[in-house]
Scaffold this active site. Structure first.
Site, PDB file in Angstrom:
ATOM      1  N   VAL A  66      11.781  66.749  47.976  1.00 53.03           N
ATOM      2  CA  VAL A  66      11.386  68.183  48.287  1.00 53.03           C
ATOM      3  C   VAL A  66      10.340  68.285  49.180  1.00 53.03           C
ATOM      4  CG1 VAL A  66      10.399  70.203  47.201  1.00 53.03           C
ATOM      5  CG2 VAL A  66      12.356  68.544  46.065  1.00 53.03           C
ATOM      6  N   CYS A  67       9.277  67.098  49.181  1.00 53.07           N
ATOM      7  CA  CYS A  67       8.201  67.372  49.902  1.00 53.07           C
ATOM      8  C   CYS A  67       8.514  67.006  51.373  1.00 53.07           C
ATOM      9  CB  CYS A  67       7.054  66.133  49.612  1.00 53.07           C
ATOM     10  SG  CYS A  67       6.354  66.343  48.021  1.00 53.07           S
TER      11      CYS A  67
END
Length: 173
Positions: A66-67
């Site tokens: 997600v990052c």
């Protein structure tokens, strides 16, 4: 020595509640200054970008799915946001951030490390006490250092509201 505010029940990490260190930043607040490290180990502060609109994208680690996606998304958006600085802050070491940016082709977002002092994390209330990571969040700060958008993502594994942050940055110009 001042005691840091601790906030619980705000964010979860892998479905478990965690403790955030630092105050809750709200729209209308003056953006707190901080000192983080750039990829060349140079100190970087909020004041270094004074006079511009800043999107501050906060991620736990660039090496997670997600990052990675969040940083790539803001890098793409940066092309349409002339006059807006996009800062991605994590506790990854500056060397790892530089390597990741090179491998991912990230060239419009400035990656900054809060590893040394957690200066940003504790000033913006995103330092996770139990893990020494930063919680996922997005802040938009206008050219006068006023906070115009805040999102503390309630589950660290979820994406932020990209569209709302981008619209806030456009409106702040």
């Amino acid at each position: 020595m001042t005691t840091q505010v601790e906030r619980t029940g705000v964010v979860t990490f892998k479905d478990q509640p965690v403790t955030l260190i630092g105050p809750e930043i709200k729209v209308g607040d003056k953006a707190p200054n901080f000192t983080v490290l750039g990829n060349a180990l140079n100190p970087v502060t909020l004041d270094d970008s004074k006079g511009t609109v800043r999107v501050i994208s906060v991620v736990p680690s660039l090496d997670t799915g997600v990052c990675d996606q969040q940083t790539r998304r803001f890098n793409e958006e940066a092309a349409q946001l002339e006059g807006v600085s996009i800062l991605t802050i994590s506790v990854d070491l500056p060397f790892a951030q530089k390597r990741w940016c090179g491998a991912a082709g990230i060239d419009k977002v400035e990656t900054l490390s809060d590893h040394r002092d957690l200066s940003f994390g504790t000033a913006y209330g995103v330092a996770i006490k139990e893990l020494r990571l930063l919680s996922r969040a997005v802040f938009v700060v206008d050219a006068t250092d006023k906070v115009v958008y805040v999102e503390y993502v309630p589950a660290v594994g979820q994406h932020p509201n990209y569209e709302a942050a981008i619209e806030a940055a456009k409106a702040a110009k």
